[in-house]
Design a protein around this motif. Structure first.
Motif, PDB file in Angstrom:
ATOM      1  N   ARG A   1      42.920  35.890  29.937  1.00  0.00           N
ATOM      2  CA  ARG A   1      41.843  34.986  30.365  1.00  0.00           C
ATOM      3  C   ARG A   1      42.294  34.122  31.538  1.00  0.00           C
ATOM      4  O   ARG A   1      41.544  33.923  32.499  1.00  0.00           O
ATOM      5  CB  ARG A   1      41.405  34.102  29.198  1.00  0.00           C
TER       6      ARG A   1
ATOM      7  N   GLY B   1      42.327  36.213  34.620  1.00  0.00           N
ATOM      8  CA  GLY B   1      40.967  36.433  35.103  1.00  0.00           C
ATOM      9  C   GLY B   1      40.415  35.220  35.833  1.00  0.00           C
ATOM     10  O   GLY B   1      39.772  35.340  36.885  1.00  0.00           O
TER      11      GLY B   1
ATOM     12  N   GLU C   1      42.156  34.920  39.238  1.00  0.00           N
ATOM     13  CA  GLU C   1      41.652  35.926  40.180  1.00  0.00           C
ATOM     14  C   GLU C   1      40.274  35.537  40.708  1.00  0.00           C
ATOM     15  O   GLU C   1      39.984  35.734  41.894  1.00  0.00           O
ATOM     16  CB  GLU C   1      41.610  37.306  39.523  1.00  0.00           C
ATOM     17  N   ARG C   2      39.431  34.990  39.847  1.00  0.00           N
ATOM     18  CA  ARG C   2      38.104  34.565  40.307  1.00  0.00           C
ATOM     19  C   ARG C   2      38.230  33.464  41.357  1.00  0.00           C
ATOM     20  O   ARG C   2      37.586  33.507  42.406  1.00  0.00           O
ATOM     21  CB  ARG C   2      37.266  34.068  39.144  1.00  0.00           C
TER      22      ARG C   2
ATOM     23  N   ALA D   1      41.260  44.011  29.209  1.00  0.00           N
ATOM     24  CA  ALA D   1      40.207  43.878  30.216  1.00  0.00           C
ATOM     25  C   ALA D   1      39.081  42.940  29.782  1.00  0.00           C
ATOM     26  O   ALA D   1      38.552  42.181  30.601  1.00  0.00           O
ATOM     27  CB  ALA D   1      39.645  45.247  30.572  1.00  0.00           C
ATOM     28  N   ASP D   2      38.715  42.971  28.508  1.00  0.00           N
ATOM     29  CA  ASP D   2      37.630  42.092  28.045  1.00  0.00           C
ATOM     30  C   ASP D   2      38.014  40.624  28.218  1.00  0.00           C
ATOM     31  O   ASP D   2      37.193  39.806  28.644  1.00  0.00           O
ATOM     32  CB  ASP D   2      37.284  42.358  26.585  1.00  0.00           C
TER      33      ASP D   2
ATOM     34  N   VAL E   1      40.149  39.435  30.396  1.00  0.00           N
ATOM     35  CA  VAL E   1      40.174  39.155  31.838  1.00  0.00           C
ATOM     36  C   VAL E   1      38.765  38.804  32.310  1.00  0.00           C
ATOM     37  O   VAL E   1      38.566  37.826  33.046  1.00  0.00           O
ATOM     38  CB  VAL E   1      40.748  40.348  32.640  1.00  0.00           C
ATOM     39  N   VAL E   2      37.782  39.557  31.851  1.00  0.00           N
ATOM     40  CA  VAL E   2      36.388  39.293  32.227  1.00  0.00           C
ATOM     41  C   VAL E   2      35.943  37.926  31.700  1.00  0.00           C
ATOM     42  O   VAL E   2      35.270  37.163  32.406  1.00  0.00           O
ATOM     43  CB  VAL E   2      35.461  40.422  31.711  1.00  0.00           C
ATOM     44  N   GLU E   3      36.334  37.598  30.460  1.00  0.00           N
ATOM     45  CA  GLU E   3      36.000  36.282  29.904  1.00  0.00           C
ATOM     46  C   GLU E   3      36.577  35.171  30.778  1.00  0.00           C
ATOM     47  O   GLU E   3      35.908  34.180  31.058  1.00  0.00           O
ATOM     48  CB  GLU E   3      36.537  36.145  28.479  1.00  0.00           C
TER      49      GLU E   3
ATOM     50  N   ALA F   1      37.309  35.311  33.921  1.00  0.00           N
ATOM     51  CA  ALA F   1      36.655  35.288  35.225  1.00  0.00           C
ATOM     52  C   ALA F   1      35.327  34.531  35.186  1.00  0.00           C
ATOM     53  O   ALA F   1      34.830  34.115  36.232  1.00  0.00           O
ATOM     54  CB  ALA F   1      36.436  36.718  35.728  1.00  0.00           C
ATOM     55  N   ARG F   2      34.792  34.332  34.011  1.00  0.00           N
ATOM     56  CA  ARG F   2      33.545  33.570  33.877  1.00  0.00           C
ATOM     57  C   ARG F   2      33.772  32.063  33.943  1.00  0.00           C
ATOM     58  O   ARG F   2      32.821  31.298  34.097  1.00  0.00           O
ATOM     59  CB  ARG F   2      32.864  33.910  32.559  1.00  0.00           C
TER      60      ARG F   2
END
Length: 185
Positions: free
Chosen positions: A119, A122, A125-126, A153-154, A156-158, A160-161
């Motif tokens: 997390r 992510g 990176e964002r 990956a999940d 990482v997406v969290e 990025a939010r």
């Protein structure tokens, strides 16, 4: 080669705090890359002193992040990164926030907290993408391997939010949670 060039730049910048600070940060990162964490810590301290003289505590945040990375490489407590994240965020200094989140993620990986690490990666990176920035030399040393990112990956997406404030708050809450778990063992 990079260490030698950065050492020359630091020596040439005597009396010019802005140049000394930047050159010392480059030297600290080069020394980390060269597996010299003690030298990296020393250079980060030089950068911090120059930054405080020039612009105050906000300017020292980048040096504090690099210093914490050097402490991690030396096997020492690197938790100073969390305060550096808070200071950098409070002063609107996004690049040290990105590097600080990357380091906080590396610390979470070290502690066996892969979802937290992913997390934080992510989120970093964002923020880097929002700035249109390339990966800093420090972050390139601390980034998780691609296989780790694929496996998580999940998370990482969290991450990025999260916005900058959310990411810093998340890192600080995970610091407290990890500290409580450590003390309860």
């Amino acid at each position: 080669l990079a260490v030698g060039a950065a050492e020359v730049a630091v020596a040439a910048a005597v009396g010019l705090p802005s140049v000394t600070g930047g050159a010392a940060l480059l030297l600290a990162t080069a020394r980390l890359r060269s597996a010299d964490p003690d030298g990296a810590r020393s250079a980060a301290d030089t950068a911090a002193a120059a930054a405080v003289a020039l612009v105050g505590a906000g300017g020292a945040a980048a040096a504090a992040v690099v210093g914490a990375a050097a402490d991690r490489a030396r096997g020492r407590d690197a938790s100073a990164v969390y305060e550096a994240l808070t200071v950098a965020h409070a002063h609107g200094m996004r690049p040290p926030v990105v590097d600080g989140l990357t380091l906080a993620g590396a610390l979470a990986r070290d502690a066996g907290r892969p979802s937290v690490a992913a997390r934080l990666h992510g989120a970093a990176e964002r923020l880097r993408a929002e700035m249109g920035a390339v990966v800093s030399p420090l972050s390139s040393l601390l980034r998780p391997p691609p296989a780790f990112l694929a496996a998580h990956a999940d998370a990482v997406v969290e991450g990025a939010r999260l916005g900058q404030a959310g990411a810093v708050g998340y890192a600080r809450s995970e610091e407290r949670r990890a500290g409580k778990e450590w003390r309860s063992r």
